[in-house]
Design a protein around this motif. Sequence first.
Motif, PDB file in Angstrom:
ATOM      1  N   UNK A 155       0.799  -1.224   0.000  1.00 55.58           N
ATOM      2  CA  UNK A 155       0.000   0.000   0.000  1.00 55.58           C
ATOM      3  C   UNK A 155       0.831   1.273   0.000  1.00 55.58           C
ATOM      4  N   UNK A 156       2.155   1.160   0.099  1.00 55.42           N
ATOM      5  CA  UNK A 156       2.987   2.363   0.115  1.00 55.42           C
ATOM      6  C   UNK A 156       4.399   2.034  -0.347  1.00 55.42           C
ATOM      7  N   UNK A 157       5.165   3.049  -0.768  1.00 55.22           N
ATOM      8  CA  UNK A 157       6.568   2.808  -1.143  1.00 55.22           C
ATOM      9  C   UNK A 157       7.386   2.238   0.007  1.00 55.22           C
ATOM     10  N   UNK A 158       7.091   2.665   1.246  1.00 54.37           N
ATOM     11  CA  UNK A 158       7.812   2.120   2.388  1.00 54.37           C
ATOM     12  C   UNK A 158       7.595   0.631   2.557  1.00 54.37           C
ATOM     13  N   UNK A 159       6.365   0.169   2.333  1.00 54.09           N
ATOM     14  CA  UNK A 159       6.082  -1.260   2.429  1.00 54.09           C
ATOM     15  C   UNK A 159       6.710  -2.027   1.268  1.00 54.09           C
ATOM     16  N   UNK A 160       6.782  -1.404   0.091  1.00 51.43           N
ATOM     17  CA  UNK A 160       7.480  -2.034  -1.034  1.00 51.43           C
ATOM     18  C   UNK A 160       8.934  -2.272  -0.657  1.00 51.43           C
ATOM     19  N   UNK A 161       9.569  -1.254  -0.089  1.00 42.60           N
ATOM     20  CA  UNK A 161      10.967  -1.376   0.341  1.00 42.60           C
ATOM     21  C   UNK A 161      11.121  -2.446   1.412  1.00 42.60           C
ATOM     22  N   UNK A 162      10.160  -2.515   2.315  1.00 42.77           N
ATOM     23  CA  UNK A 162      10.187  -3.487   3.407  1.00 42.77           C
ATOM     24  C   UNK A 162      10.107  -4.926   2.890  1.00 42.77           C
ATOM     25  N   UNK A 163       9.292  -5.161   1.855  1.00 49.91           N
ATOM     26  CA  UNK A 163       9.062  -6.518   1.357  1.00 49.91           C
ATOM     27  C   UNK A 163      10.037  -6.943   0.257  1.00 49.91           C
ATOM     28  N   UNK A 164      10.709  -5.990  -0.352  1.00 55.83           N
ATOM     29  CA  UNK A 164      11.555  -6.283  -1.511  1.00 55.83           C
ATOM     30  C   UNK A 164      12.601  -7.366  -1.283  1.00 55.83           C
ATOM     31  N   UNK A 165      13.237  -7.471  -0.108  1.00 52.09           N
ATOM     32  CA  UNK A 165      14.229  -8.540   0.076  1.00 52.09           C
ATOM     33  C   UNK A 165      13.631  -9.947  -0.012  1.00 52.09           C
ATOM     34  N   UNK A 166      12.319 -10.077   0.171  1.00 50.07           N
ATOM     35  CA  UNK A 166      11.673 -11.392   0.180  1.00 50.07           C
ATOM     36  C   UNK A 166      11.117 -11.797  -1.176  1.00 50.07           C
ATOM     37  N   UNK A 167      10.762 -10.823  -1.998  1.00 50.14           N
ATOM     38  CA  UNK A 167      10.079 -11.164  -3.244  1.00 50.14           C
ATOM     39  C   UNK A 167      10.152  -9.951  -4.180  1.00 50.14           C
ATOM     40  N   UNK A 168      10.507 -10.195  -5.411  1.00 46.14           N
ATOM     41  CA  UNK A 168      10.624  -9.083  -6.369  1.00 46.14           C
ATOM     42  C   UNK A 168       9.327  -8.803  -7.119  1.00 46.14           C
ATOM     43  N   UNK A 169       8.350  -9.704  -7.012  1.00 50.81           N
ATOM     44  CA  UNK A 169       7.098  -9.518  -7.750  1.00 50.81           C
ATOM     45  C   UNK A 169       6.112  -8.715  -6.905  1.00 50.81           C
ATOM     46  N   UNK A 170       6.459  -7.434  -6.686  1.00 51.40           N
ATOM     47  CA  UNK A 170       5.672  -6.546  -5.836  1.00 51.40           C
ATOM     48  C   UNK A 170       5.061  -5.446  -6.683  1.00 51.40           C
ATOM     49  N   UNK A 171       3.822  -5.109  -6.403  1.00 47.46           N
ATOM     50  CA  UNK A 171       3.151  -4.005  -7.083  1.00 47.46           C
ATOM     51  C   UNK A 171       2.664  -3.003  -6.049  1.00 47.46           C
ATOM     52  N   UNK A 172       2.938  -1.740  -6.285  1.00 46.02           N
ATOM     53  CA  UNK A 172       2.421  -0.690  -5.416  1.00 46.02           C
ATOM     54  C   UNK A 172       0.932  -0.520  -5.687  1.00 46.02           C
ATOM     55  N   UNK A 173       0.114  -0.733  -4.669  1.00 52.90           N
ATOM     56  CA  UNK A 173      -1.334  -0.582  -4.797  1.00 52.90           C
ATOM     57  C   UNK A 173      -1.824   0.257  -3.617  1.00 52.90           C
ATOM     58  N   UNK A 174      -1.837   1.576  -3.772  1.00 54.13           N
ATOM     59  CA  UNK A 174      -2.246   2.454  -2.663  1.00 54.13           C
ATOM     60  C   UNK A 174      -3.715   2.256  -2.289  1.00 54.13           C
ATOM     61  N   UNK A 175      -4.081   2.831  -1.164  1.00 45.12           N
ATOM     62  CA  UNK A 175      -5.486   2.844  -0.773  1.00 45.12           C
ATOM     63  C   UNK A 175      -6.296   3.686  -1.765  1.00 45.12           C
ATOM     64  N   UNK A 176      -7.596   3.634  -1.627  1.00 41.30           N
ATOM     65  CA  UNK A 176      -8.468   4.394  -2.519  1.00 41.30           C
ATOM     66  C   UNK A 176      -9.619   4.994  -1.746  1.00 41.30           C
ATOM     67  N   UNK A 177     -10.651   5.388  -2.464  1.00 47.15           N
ATOM     68  CA  UNK A 177     -11.819   5.983  -1.809  1.00 47.15           C
ATOM     69  C   UNK A 177     -13.058   5.774  -2.668  1.00 47.15           C
ATOM     70  N   UNK A 178     -14.196   6.037  -2.064  1.00 46.46           N
ATOM     71  CA  UNK A 178     -15.481   5.947  -2.755  1.00 46.46           C
ATOM     72  C   UNK A 178     -15.770   7.309  -3.386  1.00 46.46           C
TER      73      UNK A 178
END
Length: 372
Positions: A155-178
């Motif tokens: 959900x954020x660039x920080x989480x992408x950075x956090x997960x990157x060492x475990x898996x390279x198939x990551x997509x940034x998908x931010x929150x949204x709204x109605x």
Amino acid sequence: MSYILCLSSSRWLKQPTRTQWLLTQLSRRHQILYFQPAPARFTRDPRRNDYKKKGFHPQSNITVYTLPPIYHLVDYDHPRLLRSNVKRLTKYIGEKVSENRVQNPLLWVCSPLYATLLDELDCRGIVYDCYQDWPQFDIRWESILANRADVLFAASPGLVEHLAPCNSNIALLPNGCDVKLFSRADDLTLQVPSLLLKIRGPIFGFLGDVSGRLDLRPAYRAARQHAAWSFVFAERCSRVNPLYEKMSALPNVHFLGKIDPAELPAYGAQFDVLIDLLETDDPDEDVVPSRIYEYLVIGKPIAAMYPLRFIPVYSDVIYSGRDPKEFVDACYQALMENSAWAPATRRRYGQQADWSARAGEAERILESNSLL
């Protein structure tokens, strides 16, 4: 027809969560089994027997079940209890999969809590939707989940950075709204909510629950320094918040209590400035909450607290501070805004974050990975 088996970190709510929005917006050709988290064993939780009830259908292609009570564990320190949890949960899930004649489902996981189940569940692929940090769980659980996942949504660039060492198939998908709901704030026929009739302006408004962890210090400082400003919190407020009593005693602070979600645009339409604050338990998390996108759709000036470690998003149309003093300055700048360009730009940013667009991007990524 394809099947999605969702292990959720939250219950199915009337005010939808990120997981609910994404799943309900996916194409109707997918059948979804949604498993709500289990209550802890040996508690007096009134929902502890909900797992015995039949599943309910919030929409035709979704069935919601409650997992049976388990021991509340956050690490590997109690292996026998952990095995008991795994056995109990996998048996229950297996029974519901058989009842619904689900074949070869895609496993959609929302929390590291379920990492210990991965070897026990048959599926054609695993999606890990990481929408927050999980410091309460053993880091090995999230590492297992991230390594095993075929696709990770962060959900954020920080989480992408956090997960990157475990898996390279990551997509940034931010929150949204109605977008459809909050666009109603532009409706000139909306009546002024009765709870706001006696509150004098300018009004600085917060749309959303005030949890016990919400850091109210910036708003408290602003309210004390500017007695002519009114601060309105249009949702429920936890009385265990450290500043609840002090803020309640101020004549220019108003906690309105629970508001029907459908009425929130009418409140936003009456606020002069929309404010956002941080949670005290993780002040450095860079996940943009759905509330910010809702504010953008409304179009009014925004004053927000922002984590120290990260660059503010939408800095061209959001006034931000990193400490209480800067927040007060941001409130003043937002109040003094005189721009025809800024409101239109905010609305455009908000419309780009509609949940249907977020779900469409998720579906495109899953299809490209042959998971749907």
